[in-house]
Design an enzyme around this catalytic site. Structure first.
Site, PDB file in Angstrom:
ATOM      1  N   CYS A   8       0.870  -1.181   0.000  1.00  0.00           N
ATOM      2  CA  CYS A   8       0.000   0.000   0.000  1.00  0.00           C
ATOM      3  C   CYS A   8       0.905   1.228   0.000  1.00  0.00           C
ATOM      4  O   CYS A   8       2.091   1.120  -0.279  1.00  0.00           O
ATOM      5  CB  CYS A   8      -0.987  -0.013   1.168  1.00  0.00           C
ATOM      6  SG  CYS A   8      -0.289   0.243   2.806  1.00  0.00           S
ATOM      7  N   ARG A  14      -3.477  -0.713   5.288  1.00  0.00           N
ATOM      8  CA  ARG A  14      -3.997  -1.773   4.427  1.00  0.00           C
ATOM      9  C   ARG A  14      -3.048  -2.947   4.255  1.00  0.00           C
ATOM     10  O   ARG A  14      -3.447  -4.101   4.439  1.00  0.00           O
ATOM     11  CB  ARG A  14      -4.367  -1.201   3.055  1.00  0.00           C
ATOM     12  CG  ARG A  14      -5.493  -0.182   3.118  1.00  0.00           C
ATOM     13  CD  ARG A  14      -5.710   0.497   1.790  1.00  0.00           C
ATOM     14  NE  ARG A  14      -4.572   1.347   1.459  1.00  0.00           N
ATOM     15  CZ  ARG A  14      -4.407   1.983   0.311  1.00  0.00           C
ATOM     16  NH1 ARG A  14      -5.312   1.849  -0.646  1.00  0.00           N
ATOM     17  NH2 ARG A  14      -3.353   2.746   0.109  1.00  0.00           N
ATOM     18  N   ASP A 125      -8.368   3.727   1.457  1.00  0.00           N
ATOM     19  CA  ASP A 125      -7.348   3.884   2.494  1.00  0.00           C
ATOM     20  C   ASP A 125      -8.010   4.340   3.789  1.00  0.00           C
ATOM     21  O   ASP A 125      -8.450   5.480   3.899  1.00  0.00           O
ATOM     22  CB  ASP A 125      -6.302   4.899   2.041  1.00  0.00           C
ATOM     23  CG  ASP A 125      -5.078   4.909   2.935  1.00  0.00           C
ATOM     24  OD1 ASP A 125      -5.168   4.431   4.094  1.00  0.00           O
ATOM     25  OD2 ASP A 125      -4.032   5.403   2.489  1.00  0.00           O
TER      26      ASP A 125
END
Length: 157
Positions: A8, A14, A125
């Site tokens: 990420c 994440r 996100d």
């Protein structure tokens, strides 16, 4: 050994969440001796920091360890070590393309390619949205389906 890297932007929300979920699934499937899991970020914003408190919390609720996870940035050497590089969104894929040209034998995918329950292209996100539960659900489905594919392609039991 099959090596899987989740990527990420900052490697605190994440990708460490995906790493924890996937590692948990690998352990429960009895494949820890055949599949290695890690995560990294395309950016260097949080180097050395543990996963976000909400990420640690949601993993903890699911009894998944985040012990020892520290943010790191994707490195050139990752392209020699990992068989699967799994991006959380299109921006990560774009950032990874510069590395990919010299390593076209590496499988680079988006985790959302393994999520059938929604039409989204990217994992939102949660650092910005705050929706860690939703991200956890997306990543759980994606990790389960990715593991199924890896097991099938590599004929793992």
């Amino acid at each position: 050994m099959i090596n899987v890297l989740f990527v990420c932007l900052g490697n605190i929300c994440r990708s460490p969440m995906a790493e924890g979920i996937f590692r948990d699934r690998v352990e429960k499937a009895g494949l820890s001796d055949q599949i290695n899991v890690d995560s990294a970020g395309t950016g260097d914003y949080h180097l050395g920091k543990p996963p976000h408190a909400e990420t640690r919390g949601i993993l903890g609720k699911a009894e998944i360890s985040s012990e020892g996870m520290r943010a790191r940035q994707v490195q050139e050497s990752d392209w020699n070590e990992f068989d699967y590089i799994v991006a959380m969104d299109r921006e990560n894929m774009k950032d990874l393309k510069g590395f990919r040209a010299a390593h076209d034998d590496i499988t680079v995918v988006k985790i959302m390619d393994y999520v059938e329950s929604v039409e989204e292209e990217d994992v939102p996100d949660p650092y910005y949205t705050g929706n860690f539960d939703y991200v956890y659900n997306l990543l759980t489905e994606g990790c389960d389906n990715l593991l199924s594919e890896i097991k099938q392609v590599n004929q793992l039991q």
